[in-house]
Write a protein that holds these residues in place. Structure first.
Motif, PDB file in Angstrom:
ATOM      1  N   GLU A 100      59.193  48.273  68.412  1.00 44.67           N
ATOM      2  CA  GLU A 100      57.850  47.708  68.199  1.00 44.67           C
ATOM      3  C   GLU A 100      56.834  48.314  69.163  1.00 44.67           C
ATOM      4  O   GLU A 100      55.738  48.722  68.770  1.00 44.67           O
ATOM      5  N   LEU A 101      57.191  48.393  70.437  1.00 47.18           N
ATOM      6  CA  LEU A 101      56.258  48.910  71.439  1.00 47.18           C
ATOM      7  C   LEU A 101      56.020  50.411  71.306  1.00 47.18           C
ATOM      8  O   LEU A 101      54.897  50.877  71.497  1.00 47.18           O
ATOM      9  N   THR A 102      57.063  51.178  70.994  1.00 49.43           N
ATOM     10  CA  THR A 102      56.859  52.624  70.841  1.00 49.43           C
ATOM     11  C   THR A 102      55.987  52.925  69.625  1.00 49.43           C
ATOM     12  O   THR A 102      55.200  53.862  69.645  1.00 49.43           O
ATOM     13  N   GLU A 103      56.112  52.131  68.570  1.00 48.17           N
ATOM     14  CA  GLU A 103      55.232  52.305  67.420  1.00 48.17           C
ATOM     15  C   GLU A 103      53.807  51.895  67.752  1.00 48.17           C
ATOM     16  O   GLU A 103      52.849  52.574  67.385  1.00 48.17           O
ATOM     17  N   LYS A 104      53.652  50.811  68.477  1.00 47.54           N
ATOM     18  CA  LYS A 104      52.318  50.298  68.825  1.00 47.54           C
ATOM     19  C   LYS A 104      51.578  51.221  69.789  1.00 47.54           C
ATOM     20  O   LYS A 104      50.376  51.431  69.675  1.00 47.54           O
ATOM     21  N   PHE A 105      52.314  51.799  70.760  1.00 46.07           N
ATOM     22  CA  PHE A 105      51.673  52.599  71.800  1.00 46.07           C
ATOM     23  C   PHE A 105      52.014  54.088  71.705  1.00 46.07           C
ATOM     24  O   PHE A 105      51.884  54.814  72.688  1.00 46.07           O
ATOM     25  N   HIS A 106      52.391  54.567  70.525  1.00 43.34           N
ATOM     26  CA  HIS A 106      52.826  55.961  70.390  1.00 43.34           C
ATOM     27  C   HIS A 106      51.764  56.962  70.841  1.00 43.34           C
ATOM     28  O   HIS A 106      52.087  58.013  71.359  1.00 43.34           O
ATOM     29  N   GLU A 107      50.495  56.633  70.699  1.00 44.79           N
ATOM     30  CA  GLU A 107      49.434  57.559  71.120  1.00 44.79           C
ATOM     31  C   GLU A 107      49.308  57.638  72.640  1.00 44.79           C
ATOM     32  O   GLU A 107      48.756  58.589  73.169  1.00 44.79           O
ATOM     33  N   HIS A 108      49.808  56.640  73.336  1.00 40.25           N
ATOM     34  CA  HIS A 108      49.702  56.597  74.797  1.00 40.25           C
ATOM     35  C   HIS A 108      50.946  57.153  75.495  1.00 40.25           C
ATOM     36  O   HIS A 108      50.925  57.381  76.702  1.00 40.25           O
ATOM     37  N   LEU A 109      52.027  57.315  74.750  1.00 40.26           N
ATOM     38  CA  LEU A 109      53.277  57.800  75.330  1.00 40.26           C
ATOM     39  C   LEU A 109      53.271  59.319  75.360  1.00 40.26           C
ATOM     40  O   LEU A 109      52.968  59.967  74.370  1.00 40.26           O
ATOM     41  N   GLN A 110      53.596  59.870  76.493  1.00 43.14           N
ATOM     42  CA  GLN A 110      53.659  61.318  76.629  1.00 43.14           C
ATOM     43  C   GLN A 110      55.087  61.704  76.980  1.00 43.14           C
ATOM     44  O   GLN A 110      55.570  61.389  78.053  1.00 43.14           O
ATOM     45  N   VAL A 111      55.726  62.381  76.069  1.00 44.77           N
ATOM     46  CA  VAL A 111      57.091  62.831  76.284  1.00 44.77           C
ATOM     47  C   VAL A 111      57.100  64.337  76.102  1.00 44.77           C
ATOM     48  O   VAL A 111      56.642  64.844  75.082  1.00 44.77           O
ATOM     49  N   ALA A 112      57.579  65.042  77.088  1.00 48.52           N
ATOM     50  CA  ALA A 112      57.655  66.496  77.007  1.00 48.52           C
ATOM     51  C   ALA A 112      59.094  66.927  77.193  1.00 48.52           C
ATOM     52  O   ALA A 112      59.794  66.435  78.064  1.00 48.52           O
TER      53      ALA A 112
END
Length: 195
Positions: free
Chosen positions: A167-179
């Motif tokens: 739920e949280l990764t879908e909600k905040f996907h634009e704020h998560l930075q994974v490289a």
């Protein structure tokens, strides 16, 4: 923490409890902060610390019931990082070596007393659910979510945590930075890493 937007609670990371801190690694808390939460890792296990600043009460949530002195370096590290405890302050736990103690006193500079006590959110009966139990406890602290009741069965906590994670990764996907580095292969059989 991002979703809860609760300025009265702060999270302090404690990855290396025996690390010598420099002044630049310490920061005093905002005057609005009433509670500190930290995730501890030691002995291949996770535990949660909750600090009530006003009452000077430190509670360690540990489903395996490790001796309280397992977490003493973690506690001091967090208090130093938040400048509740100065880098030059001395600390002493009374009693220090009481294996079964459920509560001890942390004495700072021989004068200021904090209570450190053990509590249990969920009793762990396996060797692999400490991470989900720690996440569930954090969910309870930050959201006071009805799905995070003290009566949750340990076997169901992983499902609850994973559902919330999705739920949280879908909600905040634009704020998560994974490289992650990508790898390419050339005709010589060697790897060429690109960052």
């Amino acid at each position: 923490a991002h979703e809860a937007h609760n300025n009265s609670i702060t999270v302090v990371h404690c990855q290396f409890p025996k690390q010598k801190l420099e002044p630049c690694q310490c920061k005093s808390l905002s005057r609005h902060v009433e509670k500190i939460v930290s995730i501890f890792h030691g002995c291949g296990y996770y535990a949660i610390m909750e600090v009530d600043i006003k009452s000077r009460l430190i509670t360690i949530f540990d489903g395996w019931f490790f001796p309280l002195n397992t977490w003493f370096n973690h506690v001091v590290q967090v208090l130093r990082r938040t400048e509740i405890l100065s880098l030059s302050s001395t600390t002493k736990y009374v009693p220090y070596n009481s294996y079964r103690a459920t509560e001890v006193t942390l004495l700072i500079d021989e004068q200021t007393e904090w209570k450190v006590k053990r509590d249990c959110f969920l009793v762990q009966k396996d060797s692999y659910n400490c991470g989900p139990i720690a996440c569930l406890k954090l969910m309870k602290v930050f959201q006071n979510d009805s799905a995070v009741a003290d009566t949750v069965d340990v076997s169901g906590c992983r499902r609850i945590v994973m559902n919330k994670f999705i739920e949280l990764t879908e909600k905040f996907h634009e704020h998560l930075q994974v490289a992650a580095p990508s790898q390419t292969h050339d005709n010589t059989g060697s790897n060429n890493n690109k960052a």
